[in-house]
Scaffold this active site. Structure first.
Site, short mmCIF file in Angstrom:
data_model
loop_
_atom_site.label_atom_id
_atom_site.label_comp_id
_atom_site.label_asym_id
_atom_site.label_seq_id
_atom_site.Cartn_x
_atom_site.Cartn_y
_atom_site.Cartn_z
N CYS A 194 1.02 -1.19 0.23
CA CYS A 194 -0.14 0.07 0.10
C CYS A 194 0.87 1.23 -0.19
O CYS A 194 2.10 1.11 0.36
CB CYS A 194 -1.08 0.04 1.22
SG CYS A 194 -1.92 -1.20 1.40
N ASP A 245 17.82 39.24 -13.32
CA ASP A 245 16.43 39.35 -13.83
C ASP A 245 15.81 40.47 -13.38
O ASP A 245 15.79 41.03 -12.06
CB ASP A 245 15.80 38.05 -13.23
CG ASP A 245 14.10 38.05 -14.07
OD1 ASP A 245 13.96 37.83 -15.34
OD2 ASP A 245 13.54 38.30 -13.28
#
Length: 499
Positions: free
Chosen positions: A47, A462
């Site tokens: 699981c 930037d």
């Protein structure tokens, strides 16, 4: 502690960590989904740690680092929590960067028919060395991992679609129906048709296929969708009604060009993306899903990243937003062209130019979806244009220098001198990109962040970064960012999102 530490530790450490893993399993902690799996000896199934079935006793639990390891140990996947829907592992979960890149290649190319030696060649090592490091990291051989990469998607398709079993075999990369039947019997003890009768009876074949791809919450779906919407290439991509849509052009295992469309939405209640694709893409489905995982950064461990980047809140409260993801790309050449076009012009203007290139040199396609009309040209398509490239792209509004830069990237890719594959080494490929006239540090790092999923790109030059961090020099911004390593790409996206 990572599951690999459990497997490699001493008896005392193993028992202590088993307690921690069982506690995470008992709490259904979503942070650990996909990072380990639990084999239940009393039922013979394995699981996800978020499984809602009746809680197993600790003494019946064995913990595994991957689904492949659980299946190799003889466990079958749970039909309730469905391990095939779990998020993938991030590079930080793997004991070896080489092993992680190999796992990514195996997942994307499970239907390609490539041999292990061919995959090792793409990674720059021998197949013997690859087997050794892969076994150390994942506790299974590459071949065993590859089998699970095919079995779990096949199980998902049999459960969720009305595709014929033969189509399922082709989509999952088995190459033949017999191979699918043999491995299903060997691993799960039943025939594929038996699983269909149990879970998908009455589902008919449709012209679309739907698949789920899990992620670990929190997930900033709206922000990543906004990012992609602002940069969408007209005719190729669209964002509407809370979903990302695009055209697709890929090559299948027989070397044939396959074209179609995809749509990606979010199911926040189940912590997964819902991918819908046209049935023309059946034979390249593993490629499509692998690219979507990377594009939407589904293997990210947000809590690990947040431990470092929550320090950004010292600059301004709320600057770090949990759930921030790195927007990747579906096609690396397309994204690189988009990055070059975006130099010194607005995001919108760059998108317009990219749309003109797609409309002129891409291939028309019927999708039935408004606005999706063309696939973007490949690097080979651009290289094949006769005459000066300026004459082709210049009439569309692309200046000569950028036209030549786009051609140089296309040529380097077709010649194999540069690789923009997700599994490539960012530092090595960035140096090669910087050797192309017209590509500077900003463009090279931006391409690396979005094509390689490089987590530590930072763009101190930037304009947006400077605006988000005012009154600081580039040197001061760069020094500040060093505190955020190795997650500076997430910091970059978070700073852009703050504007």
């Amino acid at each position: 502690m990572m599951i690999t530490d459990v497997m490699n530790g001493g008896d005392a450490g193993m028992e202590e960590t088993k307690d921690s893993l069982y506690a995470a399993f008992k709490a259904k902690d979503t942070r650990f989904d996909g990072r380990f799996f639990v084999g239940i000896s009393s039922t013979g199934i394995y699981c996800r740690p978020v499984c809602r079935a009746k809680q197993a006793k600790k003494e019946n639990c064995t913990f595994f680092s991957s689904a492949a390891e659980a299946e190799t140990a003889g466990f079958r996947p749970c039909l309730l929590c469905r391990p095939e829907l779990a998020p993938g592992g991030s590079q930080m979960d793997a004991a070896s960067a080489l092993a992680h890149r190999a796992a990514v290649l195996l997942e994307e190319n499970c239907g390609s028919g490539q041999s292990l030696s061919e995959l090792a060649g793409r990674l720059g090592c021998t197949d013997r060395h690859l087997r050794r490091v892969f076994m150390e990291a994942y506790h299974v051989s590459p071949v065993q991992y590859l089998q699970t990469c095919r079995l779990l998607p096949a199980k998902s398709l049999l459960t969720d679609t009305g595709l014929s079993v033969l189509d399922v075999a082709m989509a999952a990369g088995f190459g033949s129906l017999r191979r699918l039947n043999d491995l299903f019997q060997e691993h799960y003890g039943l025939a594929p048709t038996a699983l269909r009768k149990k879970t998908a009876e009455g589902k008919g074949h449709t012209e679309t296929i739907t698949a789920g791809l899990g992620y670990r919450p929190p997930y900033g779906w709206k922000k990543i969708l906004e990012f992609l919407s602002q940069r969408a290439i007209p005719g190729v991509e669209a964002v509407r009604d809370g979903a990302y849509e695009r055209t697709v052009c890929l090559t299948d295992r027989k070397g044939r060009t396959v074209r179609g469309w995809i749509s990606v939405g979010n199911d926040g209640e189940k912590n997964r993306l819902v991918v819908t694709l046209g049935d023309t893409l059946i034979t390249v489905m593993p490629q499509v899903l692998a690219r979507i995982r990377r594009m939407f950064d589904l293997c990210c461990n947000p809590d690990t990243i947040g431990e470092t980047l929550q320090a950004m809140d010292e600059i301004a409260p709320g600057l770090w937003v949990p759930g921030t993801r790195i927007p990747g790309c579906f096609d690396s050449f397309e994204m690189s062209v988009r990055a070059v076009l975006g130099q010194q012009i607005t995001v919108k203007a760059a998108g317009t130019l990219a749309g003109k290139i797609a409309g002129t040199y891409g291939k028309p396609i019927e999708t039935g979806i408004p606005g999706l009309t063309h696939t973007f040209p490949s690097a080979g398509d651009i290289v094949a244009l006769s005459g000066p490239i300026e004459e082709h792209l210049g009439v569309l509004g692309v200046i000569a220098a950028r036209s030549r830069c786009i051609l140089a990237i296309a040529q380097a890719l077709t010649d194999g001198k540069i690789s923009l594959d997700f599994c490539a080494d960012p530092e090595t490929e960035m140096k090669k990109l910087l050797g192309i006239k017209g590509i500077g540090n900003w463009t090279a790092r931006y391409i690396a962040m979005r094509t390689f999923g490089w987590t530590d790109a930072f763009l101190e030059t930037d304009v947006g970064i400077k605006k988000a961090l005012p009154d600081r020099t580039e040197k001061e911004i760069r020094e500040l960012s060093e505190r955020w390593s190795p997650w500076r790409s997430y910091a970059t996206i978070s700073l852009w999102n703050s504007l």
